[in-house]
Scaffold this motif. Sequence first.
Motif, short mmCIF file in Angstrom:
data_model
loop_
_atom_site.label_atom_id
_atom_site.label_comp_id
_atom_site.label_asym_id
_atom_site.label_seq_id
_atom_site.Cartn_x
_atom_site.Cartn_y
_atom_site.Cartn_z
N GLN A 247 1.04 -1.95 -0.10
CA GLN A 247 0.27 0.28 0.12
C GLN A 247 0.88 1.45 -0.14
N HIS A 250 3.42 3.97 -3.78
CA HIS A 250 3.07 5.03 -4.19
C HIS A 250 4.10 6.48 -3.20
N LYS A 291 -2.02 -4.86 -6.74
CA LYS A 291 -3.30 -4.00 -7.68
C LYS A 291 -2.39 -2.70 -7.41
N SER A 292 -1.64 -2.46 -6.36
CA SER A 292 -0.81 -1.39 -6.34
C SER A 292 0.15 -1.11 -7.54
N TYR A 294 0.24 -1.93 -10.51
CA TYR A 294 -0.51 -1.10 -12.06
C TYR A 294 -1.02 0.41 -11.60
N GLU A 295 -0.95 0.36 -10.43
CA GLU A 295 -2.35 2.11 -10.04
C GLU A 295 -0.94 2.90 -9.49
N ILE A 296 0.39 2.88 -9.89
CA ILE A 296 0.99 3.80 -9.35
C ILE A 296 2.10 4.62 -10.77
N ASP A 297 2.28 5.44 -10.58
CA ASP A 297 3.01 6.44 -11.94
C ASP A 297 3.87 4.70 -12.60
#
Length: 392
Positions: A247, A250, A291-292, A294-297
């Motif tokens: 988590q 990011h 999943k995080s 693929y969610e970060i820059d």
Amino acid sequence: MIPPITEPTSTGNPNTEQFPSSNGRKLGNISGQLNRWSRARVIRSGRKLDRPPVHHQTATQHVDQLPKEINVSITSPSSSSLSSLEDCTLKESDDDDLVAKGKEIYMVSDGSGRTAEHSVNAALGQFEHFMVHRGCSVNTRLFSGINDIERLMEIIMQAAKEDAILIYTLADEKMAASARHACKVWGVSSIDILRPIIDAIASHLGVSPSGLPRGAPGRKFPLTDDYFKRIDAIEFTIKQDDGALPQNLHRADIVIAGVSRSGKTPLSIYLAQKGFKVANVPIVVGIELPKSLYEIDPKKVFALTINPVMLQTIRRERAKSLGFVEDEKSSYAEMVHVREELDYATKIFVQNPTWPVIEVTGKAIEEIAVIVLRLYQDRKQNSSIPVISRIY
């Protein structure tokens, strides 16, 4: 009489190890990274390690030529001292005329010796072809914290006995001058790494150098913002090791993804020491990536890949260090499993073409870090970079 230096000093490098001679004695610290192929050739070809004849060298005739500040007694080395000196002579089993004698490199520093060690390792990288094809080993010995003339003279005298080259980083001009003169008197090849740079900077700034080594009591190191930034980065990186706390991805400056034993952790720690917050995520068959990730820059993410044979070798050594035995039901170091994981990782990389894929086989951590930081800075500044599908 100055006692001979018969035991090598450890370099503190995790890639150095002791090379045994034919009579069971240890010859000194040798760079494992640069000599592993040479050692393998020795074993495969059946060559043995013999003690070469030691060339006697007399230093008494030059005692009067030493600088006045060198107030030490120097005598000719005794036969018993010379008998304790050993070197590496590799004889080809199929050609008795081909002899490759091991070479000695002495590194002397009044500090930690990191500057000398890194410089020598970088330079030796240009001679791997010689050490591999000629089967010649290079023994590197680091003498750190040398801050008195007598100890310095002992090392130089030993270097003369072993026909070693002396590479030194001595901030004190008197110490450096003594080293230069003693090496000239005793016929020791030597290089002063710091002096040309110090002189050039002193001329450019118009200020004389302090002459104090790093870490000396007289030097002060203020706690700057950069210092606290590095400490914060190291703490963050350690907590994020091996996929922990996904988590927080990011918050990372750089995210490293790759299979187990591809060098994610040492690379992360190295980058953290430069002030970058780094997280690394392991890729394991059957386990979904967080999943995080693929969610970060995606510009933060860098992928590592490695040759399967090299990876298997590393994993086998890791399994041994953990106490695993070959008959245990573990596929961790099996080639089938290794290839399966690498193929699985490759599919993930293909699905994420913005992640640069860096080939780490045969590369030092410093080299990999240079590639990562180059791409990181190019992306941060929106500079044009090579096609991402390329393997670096």
